[in-house]
Scaffold this motif. Structure first.
Motif, mmCIF file in Angstrom:
data_model
loop_
_atom_site.group_PDB
_atom_site.id
_atom_site.type_symbol
_atom_site.label_atom_id
_atom_site.label_comp_id
_atom_site.label_asym_id
_atom_site.label_seq_id
_atom_site.Cartn_x
_atom_site.Cartn_y
_atom_site.Cartn_z
ATOM 1 N N SER A 278 0.832 -1.213 0.000
ATOM 2 C CA SER A 278 0.000 0.000 0.000
ATOM 3 C C SER A 278 0.862 1.256 0.000
ATOM 4 C CB SER A 278 -0.888 0.026 1.237
ATOM 5 O OG SER A 278 -1.608 -1.160 1.327
ATOM 6 N N THR A 279 1.935 1.241 0.796
ATOM 7 C CA THR A 279 2.789 2.416 0.904
ATOM 8 C C THR A 279 3.351 2.793 -0.461
ATOM 9 O OG1 THR A 279 3.371 1.738 3.142
ATOM 10 C CG2 THR A 279 4.831 3.338 2.078
ATOM 11 N N GLU A 280 3.892 1.801 -1.152
ATOM 12 C CA GLU A 280 4.479 2.100 -2.461
ATOM 13 C C GLU A 280 3.410 2.551 -3.448
ATOM 14 O OE1 GLU A 280 8.075 0.166 -4.530
ATOM 15 O OE2 GLU A 280 6.341 -0.844 -5.387
ATOM 16 N N GLU A 306 -6.231 8.525 8.986
ATOM 17 C CA GLU A 306 -5.262 7.890 8.096
ATOM 18 C C GLU A 306 -4.011 7.323 8.767
ATOM 19 O OE1 GLU A 306 -6.582 7.339 5.280
ATOM 20 O OE2 GLU A 306 -8.193 8.688 5.846
ATOM 21 N N HIS A 307 -3.557 6.235 8.172
ATOM 22 C CA HIS A 307 -2.248 5.647 8.469
ATOM 23 C C HIS A 307 -1.184 6.611 7.924
ATOM 24 C CE1 HIS A 307 1.144 2.818 7.782
ATOM 25 N NE2 HIS A 307 0.559 2.017 8.659
ATOM 26 N N HIS A 308 -0.005 6.597 8.505
ATOM 27 C CA HIS A 308 1.058 7.498 8.039
ATOM 28 C C HIS A 308 1.313 7.338 6.533
ATOM 29 C CE1 HIS A 308 2.790 7.538 12.411
ATOM 30 N NE2 HIS A 308 1.660 8.200 12.297
ATOM 31 N N SER A 358 -10.120 1.999 9.226
ATOM 32 C CA SER A 358 -9.010 2.551 10.005
ATOM 33 C C SER A 358 -8.214 1.440 10.684
ATOM 34 C CB SER A 358 -9.559 3.513 11.064
ATOM 35 O OG SER A 358 -8.702 3.523 12.188
ATOM 36 N N ASN A 359 -6.899 1.495 10.521
ATOM 37 C CA ASN A 359 -6.080 0.440 11.132
ATOM 38 C C ASN A 359 -5.965 0.618 12.638
ATOM 39 O OD1 ASN A 359 -4.276 2.729 10.849
ATOM 40 N ND2 ASN A 359 -2.642 1.324 11.460
ATOM 41 N N ALA A 360 -6.183 1.835 13.136
ATOM 42 C CA ALA A 360 -6.024 2.074 14.576
ATOM 43 C C ALA A 360 -7.326 1.873 15.334
ATOM 44 C CB ALA A 360 -5.499 3.484 14.814
ATOM 45 N N LEU A 383 -8.670 5.274 -2.628
ATOM 46 C CA LEU A 383 -9.186 4.567 -1.457
ATOM 47 C C LEU A 383 -8.100 3.623 -0.945
ATOM 48 C CD1 LEU A 383 -11.759 4.252 0.242
ATOM 49 C CD2 LEU A 383 -12.484 2.437 -1.319
ATOM 50 N N ASP A 384 -7.793 3.767 0.349
ATOM 51 C CA ASP A 384 -6.800 2.889 0.966
ATOM 52 C C ASP A 384 -7.525 1.637 1.475
ATOM 53 O OD1 ASP A 384 -4.998 1.586 2.550
ATOM 54 O OD2 ASP A 384 -4.370 3.341 3.707
ATOM 55 N N GLY A 385 -7.301 0.532 0.768
ATOM 56 C CA GLY A 385 -7.991 -0.712 1.119
ATOM 57 C C GLY A 385 -7.140 -1.660 1.954
ATOM 58 N N ALA A 386 -6.027 -1.144 2.516
ATOM 59 C CA ALA A 386 -5.105 -2.028 3.237
ATOM 60 C C ALA A 386 -5.815 -2.837 4.327
ATOM 61 C CB ALA A 386 -3.958 -1.215 3.846
ATOM 62 N N GLN A 387 -6.759 -2.191 5.020
ATOM 63 C CA GLN A 387 -7.432 -2.881 6.133
ATOM 64 C C GLN A 387 -8.826 -3.357 5.767
ATOM 65 O OE1 GLN A 387 -6.052 -3.768 8.907
ATOM 66 N NE2 GLN A 387 -4.175 -2.571 8.807
ATOM 67 N N SER A 388 -9.247 -3.136 4.539
ATOM 68 C CA SER A 388 -10.637 -3.509 4.223
ATOM 69 C C SER A 388 -10.756 -4.778 3.395
ATOM 70 C CB SER A 388 -11.335 -2.357 3.486
ATOM 71 O OG SER A 388 -10.698 -2.088 2.254
ATOM 72 N N PHE A 406 -3.873 -1.884 -1.886
ATOM 73 C CA PHE A 406 -3.824 -2.810 -0.748
ATOM 74 C C PHE A 406 -2.512 -3.574 -0.742
ATOM 75 C CE2 PHE A 406 -5.820 -5.716 -3.851
ATOM 76 C CZ PHE A 406 -5.242 -6.946 -3.563
ATOM 77 N N SER A 407 -2.230 -4.187 0.407
ATOM 78 C CA SER A 407 -0.970 -4.932 0.601
ATOM 79 C C SER A 407 -1.263 -6.419 0.681
ATOM 80 C CB SER A 407 -0.311 -4.530 1.928
ATOM 81 O OG SER A 407 -0.072 -3.153 1.963
ATOM 82 N N GLY A 408 -0.489 -7.217 -0.021
ATOM 83 C CA GLY A 408 -0.693 -8.663 0.006
ATOM 84 C C GLY A 408 -0.603 -9.256 1.404
ATOM 85 N N HIS A 409 0.359 -8.769 2.184
ATOM 86 C CA HIS A 409 0.604 -9.447 3.471
ATOM 87 C C HIS A 409 -0.534 -9.289 4.466
ATOM 88 C CE1 HIS A 409 1.746 -5.931 6.059
ATOM 89 N NE2 HIS A 409 1.917 -5.375 4.880
ATOM 90 N N LYS A 410 -1.437 -8.350 4.205
ATOM 91 C CA LYS A 410 -2.577 -8.195 5.114
ATOM 92 C C LYS A 410 -3.777 -9.005 4.638
ATOM 93 C CE LYS A 410 -1.207 -3.513 6.420
ATOM 94 N NZ LYS A 410 -0.710 -3.584 7.792
ATOM 95 N N ILE A 411 -3.579 -9.747 3.570
ATOM 96 C CA ILE A 411 -4.683 -10.558 3.040
ATOM 97 C C ILE A 411 -4.171 -11.975 2.727
ATOM 98 C CG2 ILE A 411 -4.483 -9.517 0.698
ATOM 99 C CD1 ILE A 411 -7.621 -9.767 0.586
HETATM 100 N N1 PMP Z 1 -2.820 1.906 5.112
HETATM 101 C C1 PMP Z 1 -3.332 1.284 6.173
HETATM 102 C C2 PMP Z 1 -4.739 1.590 6.597
HETATM 103 C C3 PMP Z 1 -2.565 0.351 6.862
HETATM 104 O O1 PMP Z 1 -3.078 -0.276 7.908
HETATM 105 C C4 PMP Z 1 -1.249 0.086 6.426
HETATM 106 C C5 PMP Z 1 -0.364 -0.909 7.152
HETATM 107 N N2 PMP Z 1 -0.513 -0.955 8.515
HETATM 108 C C6 PMP Z 1 -0.768 0.768 5.316
HETATM 109 C C7 PMP Z 1 -1.578 1.669 4.674
HETATM 110 C C8 PMP Z 1 0.614 0.535 4.792
HETATM 111 O O2 PMP Z 1 0.724 -0.791 4.360
HETATM 112 P P1 PMP Z 1 2.148 -1.413 4.000
HETATM 113 O O3 PMP Z 1 3.013 -1.189 5.194
HETATM 114 O O4 PMP Z 1 1.852 -2.845 3.765
HETATM 115 O O5 PMP Z 1 2.646 -0.705 2.789
#
Ligand code: PMP
Length: 593
Positions: A278-280, A306-308, A358-360, A383-388, A406-411
């Protein structure tokens, strides 16, 4: 049919060993008269025999044996649709399952009654068996037509697995209806748990309880096996090569792209860019589309949730361009204040970027409405789908978002692989961010012509194997059914909230009505670090800290929380263990103080 039976053997481990066992068999059946030394040293025959003994427990249901049958002689899972080379239709799969299921059953029965030294002859019997492997092989090759280079792949004499090159026949069928490994029609948490080998791990003398899913999820055996099969049978750099392995790896990689497109309901695989995570993906949009379309005085809207990763790239872009960052506030439950959000939108708003979950806090944002409102002022929406994506059904066409990450490792997929979805017309109109190999059509010292999307955004050698692993993870999740997951997790979350609330001095942070998977809390009189450490001592993994979301925690006057986070393999019993330890910490019965 439910697949759970408390007396069942450890099917995953047996499958894994059976996999090794079949891998060790030569393709021509010559093991019959060979000595035991023919077997690969990797095969722990004693262990296999023990496990096989367990496997013949009469209580083993057919479906469990069918799960064993997902392993072929070549070690490739044959009945799982993770790879494009063994796609059979439902009837063919059922036949294959039945044949190999009975093969495995008879092998298991035989193994159970024999000492390890007789393994080779038993293996020979299995190979010689009149139906199983012969029939299976026929079934598989019968449906192989041409490989991707167009050459016929039937070979009368082939003993190697010619089914390897089967074209994907029905990439978009509803996988949730297939009776395959990892398929649990009525959601059965104990059955799905057996798909995840790490959940059997013990930590600090206790059974592991993995409640750190928002940070990363665990991987099912099908994903582990798929990556392993890639390195055993397909590994090569993709594209532009005259050789067979390049064709295999290219097929596998592009098939994974199709799977992702299917999963998100994108209109084409060309809308899927593979990235690290997701970050990249967010940085890619900021530094390509953002640099090309945002200028001084423009506004970018995000939310306090938002996540950082969804703050820093936009702040950097604002600093680089002179644009202004606007932030939509949330209420005391952690819900976006829609009125306030609407007020931030105007003709200067060029981009809105926000999280779907929200991840938090676990808040589910009203994404559809927020996207619609942003589009009304002509803004694009990321749309940040990392947590959805691992908890909710996400359909990019229904949502109408312009990008989704989205990030593979969270799914349930590997680390180091992730996805940027972008609408085709936007990706096509965007100049690439990074330059290098793979992303160009032609290079001279005077002029560079880029590839069309998505290749133009994938400079250099990508993470091929893990993209394939991601495809396997998404197919696995689709077989379980995201709707089943959402329903189960909803009940589990409600139970967890209610249980945690009953603890004196515990304050839940994030109490939105629409919420999923995350339980952030603080415990009066105890630091979040101490609570985390006490839980760890009890084998329970949670995160304590700021969760890379400092602004939202500060909104609640906090620098850190304890954050258990759920996945569909968590159980009510695990919640009870969590609550019991937190209660003991609260009562001063355990701790580090
Ligand atoms: N967005 C959200 C909502 C997240 O929870 C995260 C990871 N905690 C990220 C972005 C970043 O994901 P990644 O570190 O896998 O790039």
């Amino acid at each position: 049919m439910t697949t759970h039976n408390a007396n069942l053997p450890d099917i995953e481990q047996l499958t894994h060993l059976a996999n090794q066992f079949f891998t060790a068999l030569p393709c021509d059946g010559s093991l019959l008269n060979a000595g035991v030394s023919t077997l690969s040293p990797a095969v722990d025959t004693n262990k296999l025999t023990d496990l096989a003994k367990q496997a013949v427990n009469p209580s083993v249901e057919t479906v469990e044996l069918n799960k064993l049958s997902t392993v072929s002689r070549s070690g490739i899972p044959i009945n799982t649709p993770e790879a494009n080379f063994y796609f059979l239709d439902a009837t063919q799969q059922q036949q294959a399952i039945t044949h190999l299921g009975s093969a495995v059953k008879s092998a298991s029965l035989a193994l159970a009654s024999q000492s390890p030294k007789d393994l080779s002859s038993l293996a020979g019997q299995h190979v010689e068996s009149p139906i199983e492997t012969e029939e299976l092989h026929k079934l598989l090759v019968a449906h192989a037509t041409v490989n991707r280079s167009g050459a016929p792949i039937h070979s009368e004499t082939a003993t190697a697995p010619t089914f390897y090159f089967l074209e994907m026949q029905k990439p978009h069928r509803d996988l949730s209806t297939l009776g395959l490994a990892g398929s649990h029609t009525a959601f059965d948490v104990h059955a799905v748990r057996r798909d995840f080998p790490i959940l059997r791990e013990r930590v600090n003398g206790q059974q592991l309880v993995w409640l750190d899913n928002a940070a990363t999820t665990q991987k099912p055996q099908v994903v582990i096996d798929r990556i392993s099969a890639f390195y055993q049978h397909e590994n090569s750099n993709i594209h532009r090569a005259a050789h067979e392995l390049a064709a295999r790896s290219t097929d596998a990689y592009e098939q994974a792209r199709k799977t992702v497109a299917d999963f998100l309901h994108a209109s084409s695989p060309d809308e899927i860019v593979f990235v690290r995570g997701s970050t990249e993906a967010i940085n890619l949009v900021a530094q390509s589309w953002g640099r090309q379309n945002i200028s001084k005085g423009d506004e970018i809207v995000i939310t306090w949730l938002e996540h950082h990763a969804n703050i820093v790239p936009w702040k950097q872009l604002c600093d680089q361009t002179g644009a202004v960052l606007r932030v939509a506030p949330v209420d005391d439950d952690g819900q976006v204040l829609l009125d306030e959000y609407s007020k931030l939108l105007n003709s200067r708003t060029k981009l809105v970027s926000f999280t779907q979950v929200s991840n938090a806090l676990g808040t589910i944002t009203p994404a559809q409405t927020m996207i619609e409102l942003a589009h009304r002022v002509g803004a694009k929406v990321l749309l940040d789908g990392a947590q959805s994506v691992s908890h909710l059904h996400v359909d990019v066409q229904a949502l109408q978002c312009d990008w989704l990450v989205f990030s593979g490792h969270k799914i349930f997929a590997p680390t180091g692989i992730g996805v940027l979805y972008g609408k085709a017309e936007i990706l096509e109109a965007t100049q690439p961010w990074q330059g290098g190999g793979n992303m160009i059509a032609d290079v001279s010292f005077d002029k560079i012509i880029y590839q069309p999307a998505p290749a133009r955004f994938e400079a250099g050698t990508g993470n091929i194997a893990d993209a394939v692993g991601l495809g396997a993870a998404l197919e696995y999740l689709q077989r379980i059914g995201v709707a089943n997951v959402a329903r189960y997790e909803h009940d589990l979350l409600a139970y967890a909230i209610e249980s945690l609330r009953s603890i004196n001095g515990l304050r839940l942070i994030g109490t939105a009505t629409e919420k999923t998977s995350v339980l952030s809390f603080v415990l009066k009189g105890h630091s979040t670090q101490d609570v985390g450490e006490a839980l760890n001592k009890a084998g329970i993994a949670v995160r304590s800290g700021h969760h890379c979301a400092q602004p939202i925690l500060r909104r609640f006057g906090l620098e850190s929380t304890v954050r258990p986070s759920l996945a569909f393999y968590n159980t009510h019993e695990e919640i009870d263990r969590l609550v019991s330890v937190v209660r003991q910490v609260q009562a001063g019965q355990i701790g580090l103080y």
